[in-house]
Design a protein around this motif. Structure first.
Motif, short mmCIF file in Angstrom:
data_model
loop_
_atom_site.label_atom_id
_atom_site.label_comp_id
_atom_site.label_asym_id
_atom_site.label_seq_id
_atom_site.Cartn_x
_atom_site.Cartn_y
_atom_site.Cartn_z
N VAL A 70 -44.02 -20.08 158.14
CA VAL A 70 -44.78 -20.95 157.23
C VAL A 70 -45.82 -21.74 157.99
O VAL A 70 -46.98 -21.83 157.59
N LYS A 204 -52.31 -22.86 144.95
CA LYS A 204 -50.85 -22.87 145.08
C LYS A 204 -50.38 -24.18 145.71
O LYS A 204 -50.93 -24.61 146.73
N LYS A 206 -48.18 -26.61 148.03
CA LYS A 206 -47.53 -26.38 149.32
C LYS A 206 -46.03 -26.62 149.17
O LYS A 206 -45.57 -27.75 149.04
N ASN A 207 -45.27 -25.56 149.14
CA ASN A 207 -43.82 -25.65 149.02
C ASN A 207 -43.22 -24.74 150.06
O ASN A 207 -43.30 -23.52 149.97
N TRP A 209 -40.20 -23.87 150.91
CA TRP A 209 -39.15 -22.92 150.52
C TRP A 209 -39.73 -21.75 149.75
O TRP A 209 -39.31 -20.60 149.96
N LEU A 210 -40.71 -22.02 148.87
CA LEU A 210 -41.33 -20.93 148.13
C LEU A 210 -42.13 -20.02 149.06
O LEU A 210 -42.17 -18.80 148.87
N GLU A 211 -42.77 -20.62 150.06
CA GLU A 211 -43.54 -19.82 151.02
C GLU A 211 -42.61 -18.94 151.86
O GLU A 211 -42.93 -17.79 152.15
N LYS A 213 -39.72 -17.84 150.86
CA LYS A 213 -39.22 -16.83 149.92
C LYS A 213 -40.24 -15.72 149.72
O LYS A 213 -39.87 -14.54 149.61
N GLU A 214 -41.52 -16.09 149.71
CA GLU A 214 -42.56 -15.07 149.53
C GLU A 214 -42.58 -14.08 150.68
O GLU A 214 -42.74 -12.87 150.49
N HIS A 217 -39.45 -11.89 150.30
CA HIS A 217 -39.60 -10.97 149.17
C HIS A 217 -40.52 -9.81 149.53
O HIS A 217 -40.27 -8.66 149.17
N ARG A 353 -45.71 -15.20 157.83
CA ARG A 353 -44.40 -15.21 157.19
C ARG A 353 -43.71 -13.85 157.27
O ARG A 353 -42.49 -13.77 157.43
#
Length: 430
Positions: A70, A204, A206-207, A209-211, A213-214, A217, A353
């Motif tokens: 990240v 987007k 800035k998170n 945890w979501l970054e 996860k991306e 994924h 990432r």
């Protein structure tokens, strides 16, 4: 072809990156054998303590791997590379200094290995993501091959240098070479002038945890990426089962001296050199996918030879050298091919990432392998631990037979870029 090569060699920023990486690799290779030698010969470590040392070195890939990705996608990568090498150089100075005052022990070694490992996480993820900012996509394989050639040269000379330094000035003071090399590397990388483009989506939020996860994924849902990371995870775990007790096995059971062990490790570098020279030719001859599958199989076959080393001192050394040669050649070709594949098909905004996810999953298995090697070696013998690791290496190569790689027969990564809407999308990689 020659014009592309000339263009890459006349790229001042690439030359600085190349020199910086070469200095870093020489120091790393001295430390690769030097730190275990400090533990085994200077501190008299047990098999379990050797396993814990490997665990301390690689645990940061589990703890900080995704976070590093990240950060590296949010910020310019060159300052991260420079800072990581300066900190590694400073930390490694502690080894000879504590030895000089009589304070060096396994606890100090564990702490240094752990903090240096944190820096290595950030350096490795940023470094892999940084090369596409310095060279064009058409030059990625050539650039990766040149960098791998430097790594090969370091692996040829570094272990022998480490063994020789251990004989002359003892293992703790041989680490001084590694410290200086990291400082040199940081200076050269700091001189790179090309401005990086940090690609982010302003819309987007800035998170973290979501970054993270991306990145996870992207790797998990793309068959080619997931096939590589799955193979690498089993491979790294199995190799560290071997590596965690390799020095003890060679020095205690086979009675190999530090200088001869350095030569054996140097053969690994010869293998890396051959692999770096053959990788691009293999892709042009057999295609991207078959090269990746074949190189993993070659590396795995080399890992099985160490526990088979029997006979005279000469035959033992030759068998172990052949194992290192095959292992290095296969790993080099696999690394060049898979890193180039990743750099081509993954968008720049996801490079950090995705690379961090690879390190988190595949390198995250390294500390577990170290612990397993120490436990198996202590309970069932060092040779048995090497056999277990060798069988695991073969299993890792077999996982690639259940992926789309054997059908991926494009003959260059540039061709892969042009055809990705056809050849990659149909296999799930976009």
């Amino acid at each position: 072809m020659s014009n592309k090569a000339e263009g890459l060699l006349t790229n001042t920023d690439f030359r600085r990156l190349w020199i910086g990486q070469t200095a870093s690799q020489f120091g790393t290779q001295v430390a690769l054998l030097g730190m275990p030698l400090v533990a085994a010969l200077y501190l008299g470590a047990s098999p379990m303590q050797m396993g814990l040392l490997g665990f301390a070195e690689y645990a940061p890939f589990i703890i900080f791997g995704l976070l590093a990705g990240v950060w590296i996608d949010r910020f310019p990568r060159r300052p991260i590379l420079v800072a990581a090498n300066f900190v590694r150089g400073a930390l490694l100075l502690i080894v000879p200094l504590t030895a000089l005052i009589g304070f060096l022990n396994m606890t100090v070694l564990y702490l240094i290995a752990f903090i240096v490992g944190i820096c290595t996480v950030f350096f490795d993820v940023a470094y892999t993501s940084f090369l596409p900012s310095v060279v064009s996509k058409e030059q990625l394989v050539d650039g990766n091959s040149k960098l791998e050639t430097s790594k090969s040269a370091a692996q040829i000379a570094g272990p022998g240098l480490s063994g020789g330094l251990e004989q002359v000035i003892t293992a703790p003071f041989a680490i001084l070479f590694t410290s200086v090399s990291f400082f040199v590397s940081a200076v050269y990388i700091a001189r790179i002038r090309k401005l990086e483009k940090v690609v982010t989506d302003a819309k987007k939020p800035k998170n973290m945890w979501l970054e993270m996860k991306e990145g996870l994924h992207t790797v998990y849902t793309k068959p080619l990426l997931w096939g590589v990371v799955r193979c690498s995870t089993v491979f790294n775990l199995s190799w560290n089962v071997i590596f965690s007790v390799y020095v003890l096995y060679a020095s205690q059971e086979l009675k190999i001296s530090a200088s001869i062990l350095g030569i054996i490790y140097g053969t690994l570098g010869v293998g890396y050199l051959f692999g770096s020279l053959l990788a691009q030719r293999a892709v042009h001859r057999f295609g991207v996918g078959p090269t990746i599958v074949g190189s993993a199989t070659i590396a795995a076959s080399g890992g099985l030879l160490a526990p088979l080393a029997v006979g005279s001192e000469l035959s033992i050394a030759l068998i172990m050298m052949l194992g290192q040669l095959l292992f290095g050649m296969g790993v080099s070709m696999f690394s060049i091919s898979t890193i180039s594949l990743r750099q081509v098909i993954v968008p720049d905004a996801l490079q950090g990432r995705v690379n961090a996810t690879f390190r988190f999953i595949s390198w995250g298995s390294l500390p577990l392998g170290s612990l397993m090697g120490g436990m198996i070696g202590g309970a069932m013998g060092l040779r048995f631990a090497l056999f277990a690791g060798g069988i695991g290496l073969l299993a890792s190569a077999c996982t690639l037979w259940f992926t789309p790689f054997l059908q991926l027969r494009v003959k260059s990564f540039h061709e892969l870029t042009l055809e990705k809407d056809v050849s990659i999308k149909s296999q799930g990689v976009t």
